[in-house]
Design an enzyme around this catalytic site. Sequence first.
Site, mmCIF file in Angstrom:
data_model
loop_
_atom_site.group_PDB
_atom_site.id
_atom_site.type_symbol
_atom_site.label_atom_id
_atom_site.label_comp_id
_atom_site.label_asym_id
_atom_site.label_seq_id
_atom_site.Cartn_x
_atom_site.Cartn_y
_atom_site.Cartn_z
ATOM 1 N N ARG A 293 45.480 41.578 6.991
ATOM 2 C CA ARG A 293 46.413 41.163 7.968
ATOM 3 C C ARG A 293 47.730 41.408 7.160
ATOM 4 O O ARG A 293 48.024 41.691 6.207
ATOM 5 C CB ARG A 293 46.301 39.628 7.803
ATOM 6 C CG ARG A 293 45.108 39.053 8.254
ATOM 7 C CD ARG A 293 44.896 37.617 8.323
ATOM 8 N NE ARG A 293 45.752 37.094 7.293
ATOM 9 C CZ ARG A 293 46.697 36.215 7.071
ATOM 10 N NH1 ARG A 293 47.497 35.999 8.202
ATOM 11 N NH2 ARG A 293 47.108 35.886 6.012
ATOM 12 N N ARG B 274 56.408 37.217 11.462
ATOM 13 C CA ARG B 274 56.947 36.157 12.005
ATOM 14 C C ARG B 274 58.133 36.062 13.056
ATOM 15 O O ARG B 274 59.092 36.974 12.837
ATOM 16 C CB ARG B 274 57.511 35.252 10.794
ATOM 17 C CG ARG B 274 56.571 34.545 9.888
ATOM 18 C CD ARG B 274 57.310 33.629 8.823
ATOM 19 N NE ARG B 274 56.307 33.787 7.820
ATOM 20 C CZ ARG B 274 56.808 33.415 6.780
ATOM 21 N NH1 ARG B 274 58.193 33.387 6.371
ATOM 22 N NH2 ARG B 274 55.827 33.300 5.555
ATOM 23 N N ARG C 184 43.508 47.973 -11.827
ATOM 24 C CA ARG C 184 45.120 48.562 -11.840
ATOM 25 C C ARG C 184 45.853 47.850 -13.123
ATOM 26 O O ARG C 184 45.780 46.569 -13.340
ATOM 27 C CB ARG C 184 45.842 48.248 -10.556
ATOM 28 C CG ARG C 184 45.852 49.146 -9.515
ATOM 29 C CD ARG C 184 45.914 50.678 -9.790
ATOM 30 N NE ARG C 184 47.178 51.123 -9.618
ATOM 31 C CZ ARG C 184 47.754 52.304 -9.876
ATOM 32 N NH1 ARG C 184 46.940 53.173 -10.717
ATOM 33 N NH2 ARG C 184 49.090 52.719 -9.457
ATOM 34 N N ARG D 113 59.036 46.914 -8.110
ATOM 35 C CA ARG D 113 60.336 45.749 -8.168
ATOM 36 C C ARG D 113 60.949 45.449 -9.324
ATOM 37 O O ARG D 113 60.625 45.914 -10.465
ATOM 38 C CB ARG D 113 59.381 44.514 -7.494
ATOM 39 C CG ARG D 113 58.114 44.104 -8.033
ATOM 40 C CD ARG D 113 57.736 42.983 -7.661
ATOM 41 N NE ARG D 113 56.766 42.416 -8.527
ATOM 42 C CZ ARG D 113 56.047 41.120 -8.272
ATOM 43 N NH1 ARG D 113 56.391 40.298 -7.235
ATOM 44 N NH2 ARG D 113 55.216 40.529 -9.116
ATOM 45 N N GLU E 45 58.957 46.683 -12.724
ATOM 46 C CA GLU E 45 57.552 46.592 -12.996
ATOM 47 C C GLU E 45 57.000 47.935 -12.472
ATOM 48 O O GLU E 45 57.158 48.380 -11.172
ATOM 49 C CB GLU E 45 57.026 45.556 -11.880
ATOM 50 C CG GLU E 45 55.765 44.969 -12.053
ATOM 51 C CD GLU E 45 55.548 43.626 -11.330
ATOM 52 O OE1 GLU E 45 56.347 42.693 -11.632
ATOM 53 O OE2 GLU E 45 54.617 43.599 -10.491
ATOM 54 N N TYR F 194 40.659 38.371 -8.359
ATOM 55 C CA TYR F 194 42.322 38.096 -8.356
ATOM 56 C C TYR F 194 42.225 36.663 -7.726
ATOM 57 O O TYR F 194 41.838 36.349 -6.745
ATOM 58 C CB TYR F 194 43.065 38.818 -7.553
ATOM 59 C CG TYR F 194 44.459 38.107 -7.539
ATOM 60 C CD1 TYR F 194 45.409 38.835 -8.372
ATOM 61 C CD2 TYR F 194 44.867 37.179 -6.708
ATOM 62 C CE1 TYR F 194 46.608 38.178 -8.658
ATOM 63 C CE2 TYR F 194 46.436 36.780 -6.666
ATOM 64 C CZ TYR F 194 47.053 37.306 -7.697
ATOM 65 O OH TYR F 194 48.294 36.708 -7.712
ATOM 66 N N ASP G 280 45.099 33.323 -7.548
ATOM 67 C CA ASP G 280 46.469 32.685 -7.892
ATOM 68 C C ASP G 280 46.264 31.393 -8.611
ATOM 69 O O ASP G 280 45.175 31.058 -8.951
ATOM 70 C CB ASP G 280 47.016 32.182 -6.483
ATOM 71 C CG ASP G 280 47.854 33.403 -5.911
ATOM 72 O OD1 ASP G 280 48.491 34.049 -6.492
ATOM 73 O OD2 ASP G 280 47.939 33.536 -4.588
HETATM 74 P P1 FAD Z 1 44.549 34.772 -18.245
HETATM 75 O O1 FAD Z 1 45.764 34.257 -18.142
HETATM 76 O O2 FAD Z 1 44.352 36.311 -18.207
HETATM 77 O O3 FAD Z 1 43.939 34.072 -19.700
HETATM 78 C C1 FAD Z 1 43.030 34.707 -20.353
HETATM 79 C C2 FAD Z 1 43.359 34.742 -21.689
HETATM 80 O O4 FAD Z 1 41.971 35.068 -22.702
HETATM 81 C C3 FAD Z 1 44.387 35.598 -22.368
HETATM 82 O O5 FAD Z 1 45.309 34.716 -22.823
HETATM 83 C C4 FAD Z 1 43.760 36.536 -23.225
HETATM 84 O O6 FAD Z 1 44.416 36.889 -24.408
HETATM 85 C C5 FAD Z 1 42.505 35.782 -23.627
HETATM 86 N N1 FAD Z 1 41.148 36.361 -23.954
HETATM 87 C C6 FAD Z 1 40.712 37.636 -23.469
HETATM 88 N N2 FAD Z 1 39.758 38.049 -24.234
HETATM 89 C C7 FAD Z 1 39.849 37.402 -25.448
HETATM 90 C C8 FAD Z 1 39.172 37.377 -26.452
HETATM 91 N N3 FAD Z 1 38.014 38.335 -26.721
HETATM 92 N N4 FAD Z 1 39.246 36.611 -27.703
HETATM 93 C C9 FAD Z 1 40.327 35.643 -27.549
HETATM 94 N N5 FAD Z 1 41.197 35.528 -26.354
HETATM 95 C C10 FAD Z 1 40.755 36.446 -25.625
HETATM 96 N N6 FAD Z 1 49.472 33.497 -9.443
HETATM 97 C C11 FAD Z 1 50.234 32.590 -8.640
HETATM 98 O O7 FAD Z 1 49.884 31.509 -8.169
HETATM 99 N N7 FAD Z 1 51.459 33.078 -8.237
HETATM 100 C C12 FAD Z 1 52.006 34.270 -8.634
HETATM 101 O O8 FAD Z 1 53.242 34.493 -8.345
HETATM 102 C C13 FAD Z 1 51.282 35.104 -9.331
HETATM 103 N N8 FAD Z 1 51.813 36.481 -9.894
HETATM 104 C C14 FAD Z 1 51.227 36.970 -10.503
HETATM 105 C C15 FAD Z 1 51.662 38.171 -10.892
HETATM 106 C C16 FAD Z 1 50.964 39.308 -11.668
HETATM 107 C C17 FAD Z 1 51.415 40.500 -12.094
HETATM 108 C C18 FAD Z 1 49.431 38.981 -11.803
HETATM 109 C C19 FAD Z 1 48.766 40.030 -12.817
HETATM 110 C C20 FAD Z 1 48.795 37.810 -11.639
HETATM 111 C C21 FAD Z 1 49.826 36.775 -10.914
HETATM 112 N N9 FAD Z 1 49.302 35.477 -10.514
HETATM 113 C C22 FAD Z 1 50.126 34.633 -9.722
HETATM 114 C C23 FAD Z 1 47.815 35.042 -11.086
HETATM 115 C C24 FAD Z 1 47.731 34.302 -12.274
HETATM 116 O O9 FAD Z 1 48.398 35.217 -13.246
HETATM 117 C C25 FAD Z 1 46.506 34.051 -12.757
HETATM 118 O O10 FAD Z 1 45.758 33.266 -11.693
HETATM 119 C C26 FAD Z 1 46.193 33.173 -13.871
HETATM 120 O O11 FAD Z 1 47.109 33.727 -15.047
HETATM 121 C C27 FAD Z 1 44.882 33.452 -14.335
HETATM 122 O O12 FAD Z 1 44.680 32.637 -15.563
HETATM 123 P P2 FAD Z 1 43.300 32.764 -16.500
HETATM 124 O O13 FAD Z 1 43.078 31.712 -17.539
HETATM 125 O O14 FAD Z 1 42.039 33.131 -15.710
HETATM 126 O O15 FAD Z 1 43.590 34.408 -17.183
#
Ligand code: FAD
Length: 368
Positions: A171, A175, A248, A279, A299, A347, A349
């Site tokens: 989509r 707006r 990516r 950006r 970025e 992915y 949020d």
């Molecule tokens: P992560 O934050 O990746 O945590 C996983 C952790 O596991 C990491 O710290 C890593 O180091 C650790 N780990 C991995 N393997 C190992 C290992 N073998 N031993 C020890 N530690 C390990 N969401 C929004 O709501 N709004 C936004 O504006 C937004 N912007 C974003 C922009 C970008 C560029 C990206 C990529 C994501 C964005 N997000 C956003 C999404 C958001 O980042 C995620 O929802 C969130 O961070 C996911 O949390 P997580 O705990 O699953 O993963």
Amino acid sequence: MKYDYLIVGAGLYGSVFAHEANKRNKKCLVIDKRNHKGGNVFCENVEGINVHKYGAHIFHTNDDELWRYVNQFVTFNNFVNSPIATAKGKLYNLPFNMNTFYQLWGTKTPEEAKAKINSQIQEFGTDNPSNLEEQAISLVGKDIYETLIKEYTEKQWGKKATDLPSFIIKRLPVRFTFDNNYFKDKYQGIPIGGYNVLIDKLLEGIEVRTNVDYFSDKDAFDQLAAKVVFTGKIDEYFNYCFEPLEYRSLEFDTQRLEIDNYQGNAVVNYNDKEFTYTRIIEHKHFEFGNQAHTVITKEYPKDWDLSKEAYYPINDEVNQAKYELYKEKALSIPNVIFGGRLAEYRYYDMHQIIASALKRIKTEFNES
Ligand code: FAD
């Protein structure tokens, strides 16, 4: 065993899980291979400016219960995400709205703008789009596509829009109001003091060790706890036995500038291909900072390989099929919970990650 849960990853998923398990009197150890807590929401403080180290993060949700949940830990400011796009020497408001249409064509009423878009869809669109370009033109017409979508998307994916599948763009909301608020959600903002405050509150009273890679001594770590919550990459857990899942990646070029205001907005998109970044983020504007200096981050989208940070999963058929194999293998290990964006190859949020960790907690503790 010393702990009830070993939680691998101090990101949002691991931190919410640890907090909730701790609240239920379970002893948790959280480890992370990075030198900080918070995963991708981590911010580095540069003399009062919270720098989003892994890309701009704006919290938003429509869910009242989830909003109440996060507000136990932090208060949010009233930041509203209203990105600007630069294209061919001009500035445009995003998301596509009456301001954008005025900037593109000088149209002043919803009727004029609708007529313009519809005539372009009719002239250039198709009923069966076979690639991203055809899909986008069929949704918003040629001018919006060529000015504000084409080159940005090609940089983002490292491929020509005609070589990208149409399903990437399902989509493209337009707006017909003068409304630059990117999100339609009821709630949005940035935690006052930054995301580290949220993570610190979640992990209060819980043992956390950073700079510790689970795979450096997996067997020994497994001996420490009755159960493991694994939030790292699921393919890495299984030694890439079905080949790596693809992503990516991104690279960030962060600079401190001795001026107080570089671009007047937190997020400015660069559509034209002559800029290799997509950006520029000016971090102070997330928190209405009035410091004399500023910090900006360019970025750059990058091809991914195992040496790079995994940011966006490529959920095409091939990778999704690989993921299903890993998932099946994961289901056969009852004392390991696989959760979060890397373990679920999805992915998410931030609000979705929190909701997913809370859901898992309910299952784990047999709560309805
Ligand atoms: P992560 O934050 O990746 O945590 C996983 C952790 O596991 C990491 O710290 C890593 O180091 C650790 N780990 C991995 N393997 C190992 C290992 N073998 N031993 C020890 N530690 C390990 N969401 C929004 O709501 N709004 C936004 O504006 C937004 N912007 C974003 C922009 C970008 C560029 C990206 C990529 C994501 C964005 N997000 C956003 C999404 C958001 O980042 C995620 O929802 C969130 O961070 C996911 O949390 P997580 O705990 O699953 O993963």
